[in-house]
Design a protein around this motif. Sequence first.
Motif, PDB file in Angstrom:
ATOM      1  N   LEU A   1       0.824  -1.208   0.000  1.00 61.10           N
ATOM      2  CA  LEU A   1       0.000   0.000   0.000  1.00 61.10           C
ATOM      3  C   LEU A   1       0.859   1.260   0.000  1.00 61.10           C
ATOM      4  O   LEU A   1       0.482   2.278  -0.597  1.00 61.10           O
ATOM      5  CB  LEU A   1      -0.927   0.015   1.214  1.00 61.10           C
ATOM      6  N   ASP A   2       1.985   1.208   0.678  1.00 57.59           N
ATOM      7  CA  ASP A   2       2.869   2.378   0.669  1.00 57.59           C
ATOM      8  C   ASP A   2       3.323   2.709  -0.749  1.00 57.59           C
ATOM      9  O   ASP A   2       3.450   3.881  -1.118  1.00 57.59           O
ATOM     10  CB  ASP A   2       4.083   2.138   1.568  1.00 57.59           C
ATOM     11  N   ASP A   3       3.579   1.672  -1.556  1.00 58.16           N
ATOM     12  CA  ASP A   3       3.936   1.911  -2.956  1.00 58.16           C
ATOM     13  C   ASP A   3       2.780   2.568  -3.698  1.00 58.16           C
ATOM     14  O   ASP A   3       2.984   3.497  -4.495  1.00 58.16           O
ATOM     15  CB  ASP A   3       4.305   0.591  -3.646  1.00 58.16           C
ATOM     16  N   LEU A   4       1.561   2.113  -3.449  1.00 59.72           N
ATOM     17  CA  LEU A   4       0.397   2.706  -4.125  1.00 59.72           C
ATOM     18  C   LEU A   4       0.205   4.161  -3.710  1.00 59.72           C
ATOM     19  O   LEU A   4      -0.215   4.995  -4.522  1.00 59.72           O
ATOM     20  CB  LEU A   4      -0.875   1.921  -3.808  1.00 59.72           C
ATOM     21  N   ARG A   5       0.490   4.453  -2.474  1.00 63.73           N
ATOM     22  CA  ARG A   5       0.295   5.833  -1.985  1.00 63.73           C
ATOM     23  C   ARG A   5       1.277   6.810  -2.622  1.00 63.73           C
ATOM     24  O   ARG A   5       1.095   8.028  -2.515  1.00 63.73           O
ATOM     25  CB  ARG A   5       0.414   5.866  -0.464  1.00 63.73           C
ATOM     26  N   ARG A   6       2.293   6.294  -3.274  1.00 64.44           N
ATOM     27  CA  ARG A   6       3.275   7.168  -3.924  1.00 64.44           C
ATOM     28  C   ARG A   6       2.929   7.451  -5.389  1.00 64.44           C
ATOM     29  O   ARG A   6       3.661   8.191  -6.056  1.00 64.44           O
ATOM     30  CB  ARG A   6       4.676   6.558  -3.829  1.00 64.44           C
TER      31      ARG A   6
END
Length: 235
Positions: free
Chosen positions: A221-226
């Motif tokens: 999810l952290d990757d998606l938030r970027r």
Amino acid sequence: MTASALAPPERTSVPIARSPMPTPGFPPTALDSAGDPIWVSDLASVEPNHTLHVVKGLEPAEALEVLGANPRLFRTCELPDAKADVWSSLVGKALGIEPGDSAALLAGRIGAWTFVYDDAGFTSPGPHTISLSADGSTAASSLDTINADASLSYAVNGEELAFVDVNDLDLGADLPGMPAELRAAFDAAGVFDDEDIAPGEVDHAIGMRVVCALAGLVCTLDDLRRITLTGVPFG
């Protein structure tokens, strides 16, 4: 470093593999305890009926329109820190959608591939995959439901080249007849190690891993938030 040189890990919430690399395209941190890509299960409700589509060469807004979403309802989507409750997806909370009112679609692009996550399974493998692949694109879709229905579709240039019912999948018999790109994605997905899976059987989450492996979506999810995400209510 070879697999034989690695010390056996301590047992955590992720099951310990009985073979060196049961899911070679996914490190343990990329999967949940059932073998699903962790970013997908982090988006989903606790007992989801959901679909994941990937398509090469389309922008997120284009993919959403192909699936039938209304472009007037598109909005930039920021994922919240937590779901509203066990019945809600993270996308539904972000869009203010109550469970059962409509599906919530989330689209983004990582590299050459766009993904569309459908939190209610209103879109499905088959015709939607074919539509996404029209005009020279490659697309794949995976459906997974609380009723243990799971399927996978793979299409190129408007033609479905493979449709897989996961419950009837026999890797030894079925893989040789699949397109090379799809076979490679199955190889990367592997079979999640679970004591309830008999030799020769596949786990229920293999379709989601195959679609993610095909598009290189080994992420969090952290990757998606970027990245820029587009959300839309659907249905």
